[in-house]
Design a protein around this motif. Structure first.
Motif, PDB file in Angstrom:
ATOM      1  N   GLY A   1      12.566   1.125  -6.769  1.00  0.00           N
ATOM      2  CA  GLY A   1      13.460   1.995  -6.022  1.00  0.00           C
ATOM      3  C   GLY A   1      14.917   1.756  -6.352  1.00  0.00           C
ATOM      4  O   GLY A   1      15.705   2.705  -6.504  1.00  0.00           O
ATOM      5  N   ASN A   2      15.314   0.491  -6.487  1.00  0.00           N
ATOM      6  CA  ASN A   2      16.703   0.180  -6.800  1.00  0.00           C
ATOM      7  C   ASN A   2      17.077   0.654  -8.202  1.00  0.00           C
ATOM      8  O   ASN A   2      18.197   1.119  -8.437  1.00  0.00           O
ATOM      9  N   THR A   3      16.133   0.529  -9.142  1.00  0.00           N
ATOM     10  CA  THR A   3      16.391   1.037 -10.492  1.00  0.00           C
ATOM     11  C   THR A   3      16.631   2.540 -10.456  1.00  0.00           C
ATOM     12  O   THR A   3      17.523   3.063 -11.133  1.00  0.00           O
ATOM     13  N   ALA A   4      15.832   3.256  -9.662  1.00  0.00           N
ATOM     14  CA  ALA A   4      16.017   4.702  -9.528  1.00  0.00           C
ATOM     15  C   ALA A   4      17.386   5.026  -8.937  1.00  0.00           C
ATOM     16  O   ALA A   4      18.075   5.953  -9.400  1.00  0.00           O
ATOM     17  N   LEU A   5      17.798   4.283  -7.922  1.00  0.00           N
ATOM     18  CA  LEU A   5      19.096   4.538  -7.300  1.00  0.00           C
ATOM     19  C   LEU A   5      20.251   4.197  -8.235  1.00  0.00           C
ATOM     20  O   LEU A   5      21.305   4.844  -8.181  1.00  0.00           O
ATOM     21  N   MET A   6      20.083   3.199  -9.082  1.00  0.00           N
ATOM     22  CA  MET A   6      21.110   2.905 -10.081  1.00  0.00           C
ATOM     23  C   MET A   6      21.280   4.080 -11.040  1.00  0.00           C
ATOM     24  O   MET A   6      22.407   4.505 -11.336  1.00  0.00           O
ATOM     25  N   ALA A   7      20.161   4.616 -11.526  1.00  0.00           N
ATOM     26  CA  ALA A   7      20.239   5.769 -12.426  1.00  0.00           C
ATOM     27  C   ALA A   7      20.872   6.961 -11.712  1.00  0.00           C
ATOM     28  O   ALA A   7      21.735   7.659 -12.272  1.00  0.00           O
ATOM     29  N   PHE A   8      20.458   7.210 -10.486  1.00  0.00           N
ATOM     30  CA  PHE A   8      21.005   8.309  -9.698  1.00  0.00           C
ATOM     31  C   PHE A   8      22.518   8.173  -9.547  1.00  0.00           C
ATOM     32  O   PHE A   8      23.275   9.140  -9.736  1.00  0.00           O
ATOM     33  N   THR A   9      22.973   6.975  -9.195  1.00  0.00           N
ATOM     34  CA  THR A   9      24.401   6.731  -8.990  1.00  0.00           C
ATOM     35  C   THR A   9      25.187   6.971 -10.275  1.00  0.00           C
ATOM     36  O   THR A   9      26.274   7.575 -10.257  1.00  0.00           O
ATOM     37  N   ARG A  10      24.660   6.515 -11.395  1.00  0.00           N
ATOM     38  CA  ARG A  10      25.357   6.708 -12.667  1.00  0.00           C
ATOM     39  C   ARG A  10      25.419   8.182 -13.057  1.00  0.00           C
ATOM     40  O   ARG A  10      26.442   8.674 -13.533  1.00  0.00           O
ATOM     41  N   ILE A  11      24.308   8.885 -12.863  1.00  0.00           N
ATOM     42  CA  ILE A  11      24.272  10.306 -13.225  1.00  0.00           C
ATOM     43  C   ILE A  11      25.237  11.116 -12.359  1.00  0.00           C
ATOM     44  O   ILE A  11      26.067  11.887 -12.866  1.00  0.00           O
ATOM     45  N   VAL A  12      25.149  10.944 -11.045  1.00  0.00           N
ATOM     46  CA  VAL A  12      25.987  11.719 -10.130  1.00  0.00           C
ATOM     47  C   VAL A  12      27.449  11.298 -10.253  1.00  0.00           C
ATOM     48  O   VAL A  12      28.355  12.140 -10.247  1.00  0.00           O
ATOM     49  N   GLY A  13      27.677   9.986 -10.389  1.00  0.00           N
ATOM     50  CA  GLY A  13      29.048   9.491 -10.488  1.00  0.00           C
ATOM     51  C   GLY A  13      29.737   9.854 -11.783  1.00  0.00           C
ATOM     52  O   GLY A  13      30.972   9.814 -11.873  1.00  0.00           O
TER      53      GLY A  13
ATOM     54  N   ASP B   1       0.823  -1.203   0.000  1.00  0.00           N
ATOM     55  CA  ASP B   1       0.000   0.000   0.000  1.00  0.00           C
ATOM     56  C   ASP B   1       0.862   1.260   0.000  1.00  0.00           C
ATOM     57  O   ASP B   1       2.095   1.201   0.115  1.00  0.00           O
ATOM     58  N   GLU B   2       0.206   2.406  -0.114  1.00  0.00           N
ATOM     59  CA  GLU B   2       0.937   3.666  -0.263  1.00  0.00           C
ATOM     60  C   GLU B   2       1.835   3.943   0.933  1.00  0.00           C
ATOM     61  O   GLU B   2       2.992   4.381   0.775  1.00  0.00           O
ATOM     62  N   GLN B   3       1.338   3.697   2.137  1.00  0.00           N
ATOM     63  CA  GLN B   3       2.129   3.987   3.327  1.00  0.00           C
ATOM     64  C   GLN B   3       3.393   3.141   3.378  1.00  0.00           C
ATOM     65  O   GLN B   3       4.487   3.650   3.658  1.00  0.00           O
ATOM     66  N   ALA B   4       3.255   1.831   3.125  1.00  0.00           N
ATOM     67  CA  ALA B   4       4.415   0.948   3.159  1.00  0.00           C
ATOM     68  C   ALA B   4       5.423   1.322   2.082  1.00  0.00           C
ATOM     69  O   ALA B   4       6.643   1.323   2.310  1.00  0.00           O
ATOM     70  N   TRP B   5       4.907   1.630   0.885  1.00  0.00           N
ATOM     71  CA  TRP B   5       5.776   2.028  -0.224  1.00  0.00           C
ATOM     72  C   TRP B   5       6.547   3.291   0.150  1.00  0.00           C
ATOM     73  O   TRP B   5       7.765   3.372  -0.023  1.00  0.00           O
ATOM     74  N   ARG B   6       5.813   4.289   0.682  1.00  0.00           N
ATOM     75  CA  ARG B   6       6.430   5.571   1.018  1.00  0.00           C
ATOM     76  C   ARG B   6       7.463   5.406   2.139  1.00  0.00           C
ATOM     77  O   ARG B   6       8.540   6.010   2.087  1.00  0.00           O
ATOM     78  N   GLN B   7       7.154   4.608   3.153  1.00  0.00           N
ATOM     79  CA  GLN B   7       8.094   4.407   4.252  1.00  0.00           C
ATOM     80  C   GLN B   7       9.388   3.755   3.769  1.00  0.00           C
ATOM     81  O   GLN B   7      10.482   4.141   4.188  1.00  0.00           O
ATOM     82  N   GLY B   8       9.249   2.749   2.892  1.00  0.00           N
ATOM     83  CA  GLY B   8      10.432   2.089   2.364  1.00  0.00           C
ATOM     84  C   GLY B   8      11.301   3.027   1.548  1.00  0.00           C
ATOM     85  O   GLY B   8      12.532   3.033   1.659  1.00  0.00           O
ATOM     86  N   TRP B   9      10.665   3.836   0.726  1.00  0.00           N
ATOM     87  CA  TRP B   9      11.406   4.775  -0.118  1.00  0.00           C
ATOM     88  C   TRP B   9      11.992   5.932   0.688  1.00  0.00           C
ATOM     89  O   TRP B   9      13.070   6.436   0.360  1.00  0.00           O
ATOM     90  N   ASP B  10      11.292   6.391   1.729  1.00  0.00           N
ATOM     91  CA  ASP B  10      11.824   7.478   2.541  1.00  0.00           C
ATOM     92  C   ASP B  10      13.167   7.084   3.155  1.00  0.00           C
ATOM     93  O   ASP B  10      14.080   7.918   3.250  1.00  0.00           O
ATOM     94  N   LEU B  11      13.295   5.837   3.580  1.00  0.00           N
ATOM     95  CA  LEU B  11      14.541   5.380   4.182  1.00  0.00           C
ATOM     96  C   LEU B  11      15.622   5.138   3.138  1.00  0.00           C
ATOM     97  O   LEU B  11      16.732   5.670   3.247  1.00  0.00           O
TER      98      LEU B  11
ATOM     99  N   VAL C   1      15.513   5.107  -0.750  1.00  0.00           N
ATOM    100  CA  VAL C   1      15.671   5.922  -1.960  1.00  0.00           C
ATOM    101  C   VAL C   1      15.967   7.377  -1.599  1.00  0.00           C
ATOM    102  O   VAL C   1      17.006   7.936  -1.964  1.00  0.00           O
ATOM    103  N   HIS C   2      15.058   8.000  -0.848  1.00  0.00           N
ATOM    104  CA  HIS C   2      15.280   9.399  -0.475  1.00  0.00           C
ATOM    105  C   HIS C   2      16.443   9.534   0.504  1.00  0.00           C
ATOM    106  O   HIS C   2      17.169  10.538   0.474  1.00  0.00           O
ATOM    107  N   GLY C   3      16.642   8.522   1.354  1.00  0.00           N
ATOM    108  CA  GLY C   3      17.762   8.555   2.287  1.00  0.00           C
ATOM    109  C   GLY C   3      19.104   8.561   1.572  1.00  0.00           C
ATOM    110  O   GLY C   3      19.988   9.369   1.880  1.00  0.00           O
ATOM    111  N   TYR C   4      19.285   7.660   0.600  1.00  0.00           N
ATOM    112  CA  TYR C   4      20.533   7.609  -0.161  1.00  0.00           C
ATOM    113  C   TYR C   4      20.753   8.917  -0.919  1.00  0.00           C
ATOM    114  O   TYR C   4      21.861   9.468  -0.936  1.00  0.00           O
TER     115      TYR C   4
END
Length: 255
Positions: free
Chosen positions: A156-168, A101-111, A113-116
């Motif tokens: 979320g992991n796909t997003a972090l992979m793209a983020f890492t490649r762009i920033v790196g 659900d939305e809450q579980a999805w958001r909590q996981g990403w807050d830690l 995806v948004h945390g990284y």
């Protein structure tokens, strides 16, 4: 092998257990001072006590909920002078699109995806004037082998992979490297649940893929790569994702 890391300082999030704690031990063996952050105060205290008993390097700790921006800011204020940041804290729920659900999805990403992303942004601001530093994002191979049964995590992991490649790709212009590591299934962490989704009491587990080498990876196998990538022996590596999954990502469907 001496990786030339002695005297440096590393921040490891999710440092109280699993890959995070294994990484701390490998860094300590290289003479790196440690800053460990985790939510569980008891587990963090136990990890620090174990490390202090077996190493001469410094071990500092902070209990923090990295899903909160204010807590991430507090970590950066407490540990501004680190040479290496290992983003490792994350817990995204399993399940398909109709199960998370939305809450579980958001909590996981807050830690995770948004945390990284936020910690990377904050530490880039600190490292840029120094013209040096390394950030390692421990992401997950489900960002490559996309799973309906782990839709929030794969996305979320796909997003972090793209983020890492762009920033790196940009960060070497000011002397900083940003690298990603994609672990496959690791024991004793949550990976065992992914490997055996069809378990029933009294039944033989049915893996959803062929397990490489007849086993899952160990935290040490991931940690060793994180520490090497943090060293000057890997000084030309940035914007890269290193996958450590025994080849699972490119397997076909099980026979």
């Amino acid at each position: 092998m001496d990786l030339g890391l002695k005297g440096r300082r590393a921040l490891i999030t999710g440092g109280s257990k699993g890959i995070g704690l294994a990484t701390a031990r490998w860094f300590a063996d290289e003479g790196v001072d440690l800053c460990l952050v985790a939510r569980d105060a008891g587990a963090l205290a136990d990890a620090a006590e174990s490390l202090r008993a077996s190493t001469r390097t410094g071990v500092a700790t902070m209990t923090a909920d990295l899903s909160q921006a204010s807590e991430r800011a507090r970590v950066c204020e407490a540990f501004p002078d680190v040479d290496i940041v290992v983003n490792n804290a994350g817990s995204i729920p399993f399940g398909s699109i109709d199960q998370v659900d939305e809450q579980a999805w958001r909590q996981g990403w807050d830690l995770k995806v948004h945390g990284y992303i936020d910690l990377t942004r904050r530490y880039l601001d600190i490292m840029r004037p120094r013209q040096r530093g390394v950030i390692i994002n421990v992401i997950g191979a489900s960002g490559e082998r996309l799973l309906d049964s782990y839709v929030a995590g794969s996305t979320g992991n796909t997003a972090l992979m793209a983020f890492t490649r762009i920033v790196g790709a940009k960060s070497p212009s000011f002397g900083v490297r940003v690298v990603g590591v994609n672990p496959g299934l690791v024991v004793p962490d949550r990976g065992g649940r992914l490997a055996r989704p069809n378990d029933d009491a009294g039944d033989e587990p049915t893996p959803w893929f062929r397990v490489p080498f007849g086993r899952l990876a160990t935290p040490d196998e991931i940690a060793a790569s994180v520490v090497f990538l943090s060293s000057d022996l890997s000084s030309y590596t940035s914007g890269t994702i290193v996958t450590i999954d025994g080849g699972v990502t490119y397997q076909g469907e099980p026979a």
